[in-house]
Design a protein around this motif. Structure first.
Motif, short mmCIF file in Angstrom:
data_model
loop_
_atom_site.label_atom_id
_atom_site.label_comp_id
_atom_site.label_asym_id
_atom_site.label_seq_id
_atom_site.Cartn_x
_atom_site.Cartn_y
_atom_site.Cartn_z
N ILE A 1 -13.85 -5.46 -0.88
CA ILE A 1 -12.96 -6.18 -1.82
C ILE A 1 -13.17 -7.69 -1.70
O ILE A 1 -13.14 -8.41 -2.71
N ALA B 1 -4.34 -1.32 -5.53
CA ALA B 1 -2.91 -1.59 -5.30
C ALA B 1 -2.10 -1.49 -6.60
O ALA B 1 -0.92 -1.13 -6.56
N LYS C 1 0.81 -3.88 -14.40
CA LYS C 1 1.67 -4.76 -15.20
C LYS C 1 3.18 -4.55 -14.99
O LYS C 1 3.96 -5.47 -15.24
N PHE D 1 2.59 -8.20 -9.19
CA PHE D 1 1.20 -8.03 -8.76
C PHE D 1 0.57 -9.39 -8.46
O PHE D 1 -0.17 -9.55 -7.49
N GLY E 1 -7.36 -6.14 2.38
CA GLY E 1 -8.55 -6.12 1.54
C GLY E 1 -9.79 -5.88 2.38
O GLY E 1 -10.10 -6.66 3.28
N SER F 1 0.82 -1.22 0.00
CA SER F 1 0.00 0.00 0.00
C SER F 1 0.85 1.27 0.00
O SER F 1 1.96 1.29 0.53
N MET G 1 -1.08 -10.55 -4.98
CA MET G 1 -2.45 -11.07 -4.87
C MET G 1 -2.45 -12.49 -4.27
O MET G 1 -3.28 -12.81 -3.43
N ALA G 2 -1.51 -13.31 -4.73
CA ALA G 2 -1.45 -14.68 -4.20
C ALA G 2 -1.10 -14.65 -2.70
O ALA G 2 -1.65 -15.42 -1.91
#
Ligand code: CAA
Length: 380
Positions: A366, A132, A177, A230, A362, A124, A234-235
């Motif tokens: 979210i 994010a 990306k 990214f 999150g 963050s 996320m994982a």
């Protein structure tokens, strides 16, 4: 939920540790806004900072379900202690274990597992919270090293951390990306803590803004593939959310047990208030929502342990457990009445601590996005 005996042993061990070592300090941790170093050392001595790390890297070699139980039992007495362990394990250790090279694992995991080093996760930023992917911290390829510049916000363990998993763009893009992940040692020149937040709850857990000013990172500290950061974030958050769900469950369980006991001792109209149906219904609803949260959390943990998809289930667990923690602690104050609103009783601390579980790693909104996206994908 029926589990193998080995899980009961883990729970009993951590429950004992939590009741003997954490509970007596919970009030002062909240009041003094810090977790004593001695308690962190005891967590380490008992293998609770490296529970999920395989034995070959110095950890206790437990699975994610055991880890979730550890966070639950610690948070039952002190949510600040729970989140210190959770951010350290789910957000720093896990991505290194999952995406790190053998050299990275050998270098960082033993120190993190033993508690010699504490970890944090830097995603963050002032203008990149829920969104994010819009982060602007930049990693420049300097040929023989990376140079990181930027500011990170809301970093749990920011004050204690020796190692940070940091997300920065290594290519200028206006979306996720170009993001890459890096392992950064906080002793590096150019790293500094610029602010520690004063918060509503989890007051003993540090939440910091961190500055990266020309921080030099060795080339070998890129974590995973360049520009795949990214996905790593996320994982990592998929698993982290199970940890925060377990924290929320622990808060709810602690508040529930306190309210239940109080109801049997508080006498009004000549009888303990536990004899009133208005109180009985609150206790029944708390018990049911807590049991449902526990099932969701253990189910998501078991999916993760079996390497099956668990993103939706983790989000469901966090959403439900966080809302249960907020609801249970609100009702807990109601059971205690005026006493619940004072600092003489721990219920107001449980209430303040519960709120963050609907926000960090999150927001509940979210979690609903993740769940709904997964549901619609499943029919397309
Ligand atoms: N696992 C792996 N990869 C994933 C993924 C997952 N669960 N979800 C998405 N991805 C990948 C996608 O495959 C895609 O990658 P490719 O293009 O390479 O295929 C990429 O990520 C983008 O996917 P989406 O288009 O679905 O992502 P999005 O931009 O729409 O964002 C989001 C989705 C759910 C809103 C996400 O941005 C999100 O979860 N935001 C909240 C972030 C958050 O939790 N922040 C707080 C965490 S840190 C914290 O709380 C501080 C602390 O210290 C505790």
């Amino acid at each position: 939920m029926i589990l193998d005996e080995s899980y009961n042993e883990v729970r009993d061990m951590v429950a004992r540790f939590s009741d003997q070592e954490v509970a007596p300090l919970a009030e002062s941790i909240d009041r003094d806004h810090a977790i004593p170093k001695e308690l962190i050392a005891k967590l380490a001595e008992n293998g609770l900072l490296g529970s999920y790390v395989p034995e070959e890297y110095g950890g206790a070699g437990m699975d994610y379900l055991s880890y979730a139980m550890i966070i639950e039992e610690l948070s039952r007495n002190c949510a600040s202690t729970g989140v210190l362990v959770s951010a350290h394990t789910s957000l720093c250790i896990w991505p290194i274990l999952e995406f790190g090279t053998e050299e990275q694992k050998k270098k960082y995991l033993p120190k993190l597992a033993s508690g010699e080093w504490i970890g944090c996760f830097c995603l963050s930023e002032p203008n990149a919270g829920t969104d994010a992917g819009s982060l602007t911290t930049f990693a420049t390829d300097m040929g023989d090293h990376w140079e990181i510049n930027g500011t990170k916000n809301w970093i749990t363990n920011g004050k204690e951390a020796d190692v940070a998993v940091v997300f920065a763009k290594s290519e200028k893009t206006d979306n996720y990306k170009g993001i890459s992940a890096f392992i950064v040692e906080t002793a590096s020149e150019g790293f500094s803590i610029i602010k520690q937040e004063e918060k509503l709850g989890i007051a003993g857990s540090s939440t910091c803004s961190l500055a990266f000013d020309k921080v030099k990172i060795p080339k070998e500290n890129l974590l995973g593939q360049e520009k795949k950061g990214f996905r790593i974030a996320m994982a990592t958050l998929d698993g982290g959310r199970i940890g925060i769900a377990a924290q929320a469950l622990g808060i709810a369980e602690g508040a529930f047990r306190y309210a239940r006991r109080y109801a049997t001792e508080r006498v009004q109209f000549g009888s303990p208030i536990a004899s009133l149906q208005a109180i009985q219904f609150k206790i029944a609803d708390m018990s049911t929502k807590i049991a449902a949260s526990r099932h969701l959390i253990y189910h998501a943990s078991m999916l993760k342990d079996r390497k099956l998809p668990y993103s939706k289930e983790g989000a469901q667990a966090k959403l439900f457990a966080a809302e249960t923690a907020m609801w249970t602690t609100t009702q807990g104050i109601q059971v205690l009445g005026g006493n619940g609103y004072t600092k003489e009783y721990p219920m107001e601390r449980y209430f303040r601590d519960a709120k963050i579980t609907e926000i960090y790693e999150g927001t509940s909104e979210i979690q609903r996005v993740v769940i709904a996206t997964s549901e619609f994908k499943s029919i397309s």
